[in-house]
Design an enzyme around this catalytic site. Structure first.
Site, short mmCIF file in Angstrom:
data_model
loop_
_atom_site.label_atom_id
_atom_site.label_comp_id
_atom_site.label_asym_id
_atom_site.label_seq_id
_atom_site.Cartn_x
_atom_site.Cartn_y
_atom_site.Cartn_z
N SER A 51 0.80 -1.22 0.00
CA SER A 51 0.00 0.00 0.00
C SER A 51 0.82 1.26 0.00
O SER A 51 0.37 2.28 -0.48
CB SER A 51 -0.87 0.04 1.25
OG SER A 51 -1.82 -0.95 1.20
N THR A 179 -3.18 4.37 1.25
CA THR A 179 -2.62 5.47 2.06
C THR A 179 -2.67 5.10 3.53
O THR A 179 -3.68 4.56 3.98
CB THR A 179 -3.45 6.76 1.88
OG1 THR A 179 -3.35 7.19 0.53
CG2 THR A 179 -2.97 7.87 2.78
N THR A 197 1.70 7.62 0.99
CA THR A 197 0.99 6.77 0.04
C THR A 197 1.83 6.47 -1.19
O THR A 197 2.75 7.24 -1.52
CB THR A 197 -0.32 7.45 -0.41
OG1 THR A 197 -1.13 6.53 -1.13
CG2 THR A 197 -0.05 8.65 -1.30
N ARG A 207 1.05 11.57 -11.88
CA ARG A 207 -0.14 11.94 -11.08
C ARG A 207 0.23 12.07 -9.61
O ARG A 207 0.89 11.20 -9.02
CB ARG A 207 -1.22 10.87 -11.26
CG ARG A 207 -2.51 11.13 -10.47
CD ARG A 207 -2.53 10.42 -9.15
NE ARG A 207 -3.83 10.51 -8.48
CZ ARG A 207 -4.06 10.12 -7.22
NH1 ARG A 207 -3.07 9.62 -6.50
NH2 ARG A 207 -5.25 10.23 -6.69
N VAL A 208 -0.22 13.14 -8.99
CA VAL A 208 -0.08 13.33 -7.54
C VAL A 208 -1.48 13.58 -6.99
O VAL A 208 -2.24 14.37 -7.55
CB VAL A 208 0.84 14.52 -7.22
CG1 VAL A 208 0.83 14.82 -5.73
CG2 VAL A 208 2.27 14.24 -7.70
N ASP A 210 -4.10 13.78 -3.29
CA ASP A 210 -4.29 14.67 -2.15
C ASP A 210 -3.23 14.50 -1.07
O ASP A 210 -2.92 15.43 -0.32
CB ASP A 210 -5.68 14.44 -1.52
CG ASP A 210 -5.85 13.00 -1.03
OD1 ASP A 210 -5.35 12.07 -1.71
OD2 ASP A 210 -6.51 12.81 0.01
N THR A 230 -8.20 9.77 3.24
CA THR A 230 -7.77 8.69 2.36
C THR A 230 -8.91 8.35 1.42
O THR A 230 -10.05 8.70 1.68
CB THR A 230 -7.33 7.46 3.18
OG1 THR A 230 -6.93 6.41 2.27
CG2 THR A 230 -8.43 6.94 4.06
N GLY A 231 -8.58 7.69 0.34
CA GLY A 231 -9.59 7.34 -0.66
C GLY A 231 -9.28 8.02 -1.97
O GLY A 231 -8.12 8.35 -2.24
N GLY A 233 -8.34 10.53 -4.06
CA GLY A 233 -7.78 11.83 -3.73
C GLY A 233 -8.36 12.97 -4.55
O GLY A 233 -8.45 14.10 -4.07
N1 ASP Z 1 -5.74 9.45 -1.38
C1 ASP Z 1 -4.74 8.68 -2.05
C2 ASP Z 1 -4.49 9.24 -3.41
O1 ASP Z 1 -5.46 9.66 -4.04
C3 ASP Z 1 -5.04 7.25 -2.17
C4 ASP Z 1 -5.71 6.59 -1.00
O2 ASP Z 1 -5.86 7.16 0.05
O3 ASP Z 1 -6.07 5.41 -1.13
O4 ASP Z 1 -3.37 9.20 -3.87
#
Ligand code: ASP
Length: 319
Positions: A51, A179, A197, A207-208, A210, A230-231, A233
Site C-alpha cells: 500500500s 494510504t 501513500t 499523477r499526484v 491529495d 484517504t480514498g 484523492g
Molecule cells: N488518497 C490517495 C491518493 O489519491 C489514495 C488513497 O488514500 O487510497 O493518492
C-alpha cells in the site's frame, strides 16, 4: 509529569502496524511527531503491506512513486511528492520541514534531497514480487500500459481496496489506492499528523493526489485539531478536505461532525460513482477523535493508553 493520555489514530486495517510503532514512543513521553513518523515508516517499510512505500503499487509505466507529508502546525509542515526509489517518504518529508525553508519537494529534486540527507535508495526501486505480479496482471488487461485510472471514459473507481487484506476482499482483482494516515497526541497534548501513500495504483505517471498536499491529505493546527483523508484523492482535492475538517473543529464542531461535513461537501459537489470512497479521520486538542467514510468498508485503528482496536468508521454517509 504527563498531563494528557497518548492517542494514535490510523487509517485502514494496516493502521495497526503504524500504531504498534507509534504507541511505545508516546507512552514513554516521546513527541507526537516522532510517533506519527515512526508509525508511518513502519508501514512504508513493511513489504507485506502493498500500500505504501516498499511494495506500493506502481504507476502505468511500472514504476512506483510516493507522496507524503508531515505537519504539526501551519508553520511546521513538510512534503515530498512523485518521489522515486526512496521508501521512507514520511521521514524525507520531515527533513524537508526541519532542514529547508521549503514545504514541498517533487520528483528528481525530492530524490536528490533524500540522497543529500543520507537516505539510501531501495535496490528494487520499491517493487516486490507481489507488486510486480500485480502490475503484470494489470498489464494483461491493459496491454498497452494505458493508465486506466486517469481516463474518464470507462473508468470505474475501485473502492476499499486497502481492505483486501481482510478475507472478505482478499480476492479483489482491482487493487488501486493506498494510504496510511496517522494522527497522534502526545503526553504534552501536542498533535501531529503524517499522510503517506503510493497513490492510485497504475495511475498516469506524474499523477499526484491529495496525500502530500497540506490541507488536502493532512492538516494540523494545535489550536483547532488534526485531520487526514484517504480514498479517491481527486475528490478530496476539490474541497480541501483536511483543512475543511480542521476549520470546522475550530468553529466548534466535534471531530465526527467535522469529518461527516467534509464527506457531505464531497457528496454535494461531485457526481459520485457507487465505487467512490473517501474516509476522514479527525482529532481535536481535547483528544476526542472520529472517523467517517462515504461508504462501508473503511476501518481505522485507534490506540489509547489501555487498548488498540481496529474498528469500522464511526459514521458511514451512504451505508
Ligand atoms: N488518497 C490517495 C491518493 O489519491 C489514495 C488513497 O488514500 O487510497 O493518492
Amino acid at each position: 509529569m504527563p498531563t494528557h493520555s497518548p492517542i494514535a489514530l490510523s487509517t485502514w486495517s494496516f493502521g495497526h502496524v503504524a500504531n504498534a510503532a507509534a504507541m511505545p514512543i508516546l507512552r514513554s513521553g516521546g513527541s507526537a511527531l516522532d510517533a506519527a513518523v515512526a508509525g508511518a515508516t513502519a508501514v512504508e517499510l513493511d513489504p507485506t503491506v502493498d500500500s505504501v512505500g516498499v511494495g506500493g503499487l506502481p504507476d502505468a509505466s511500472g514504476r512506483v512513486s510516493l507522496d507524503a507529508c508531515v505537519m504539526t502546525n501551519p508553520d511546521r509542515c513538510g512534503s515530498v511528492c512523485f518521489l522515486r526509489d526512496y521508501p521512507t517518504a514520511a521521514q524525507i518529508a520531515r527533513r524537508v520541514m526541519d532542514n529547508t525553508i521549503h514545504v514541498m519537494l517533487a520528483g528528481d529534486g525530492a530524490s536528490a534531497f533524500a540522497a543529500s540527507e543520507g537516505f539510501t535508495p531501495d535496490a528494487n526501486h520499491l517493487l516486490t514480487d507481489q507488486s510486480r505480479a500485480a502490475y503484470a496482471a494489470w498489464r494483461t488487461v491493459h496491454p498497452t500500459g494505458q493508465a486506466r485510472a486517469g481516463l474518464k471514459a470507462g473508468y470505474v473507481p475501485p473502492m476499499n481496496v486497502e481492505e483486501r487484506y481482510k478475507d472478505a476482499l482478499s480476492s479483489s482483482p482491482d487493487p488501486s489506492h493506498d494510504t496510511v494516515c496517522v494522527l497522534t497526541r502526545d503526553t504534552q497534548g501536542q498533535l501531529a499528523g503524517v499522510c503517506t501513500t503510493s497513490g492510485l495504483g497504475f495511475k498516469i505517471p506524474g499523477r499526484v493526489g491529495d496525500s502530500p498536499i497540506i490541507g488536502h491529505g493532512l492538516y494540523v493546527d494545535q489550536t483547532a485539531g488534526a485531520a487526514s483523508c484517504t480514498g479517491n484523492g481527486e475528490l478530496v482535492m476539490g474541497v480541501c478536505g483536511s483543512f475543511l475538517a480542521v476549520e470546522l473543529m475550530r468553529q466548534g464542531r466535534s471531530p465526527l461532525e467535522a469529518a461527516v461535513a467534509v464527506l457531505q461537501r464531497i457528496a454535494d459537489r461531485y457526481t459520485l460513482h457507487p465505487s467512490h470512497q473517501v474516509a476522514v479521520i479527525a482529532m481535536n486538542p481535547q483528544g476526542q477523535w472520529a472517523s467517517a467514510s462515504l461508504r462501508p468498508g473503511f476501518s481505522h485503528c485507534i490506540s489509547t493508553t489501555d487498548s488498540t482496536q481496529t474498528q469500522p468508521a464511526l459514521k458511514v454517509l451512504f451505508p
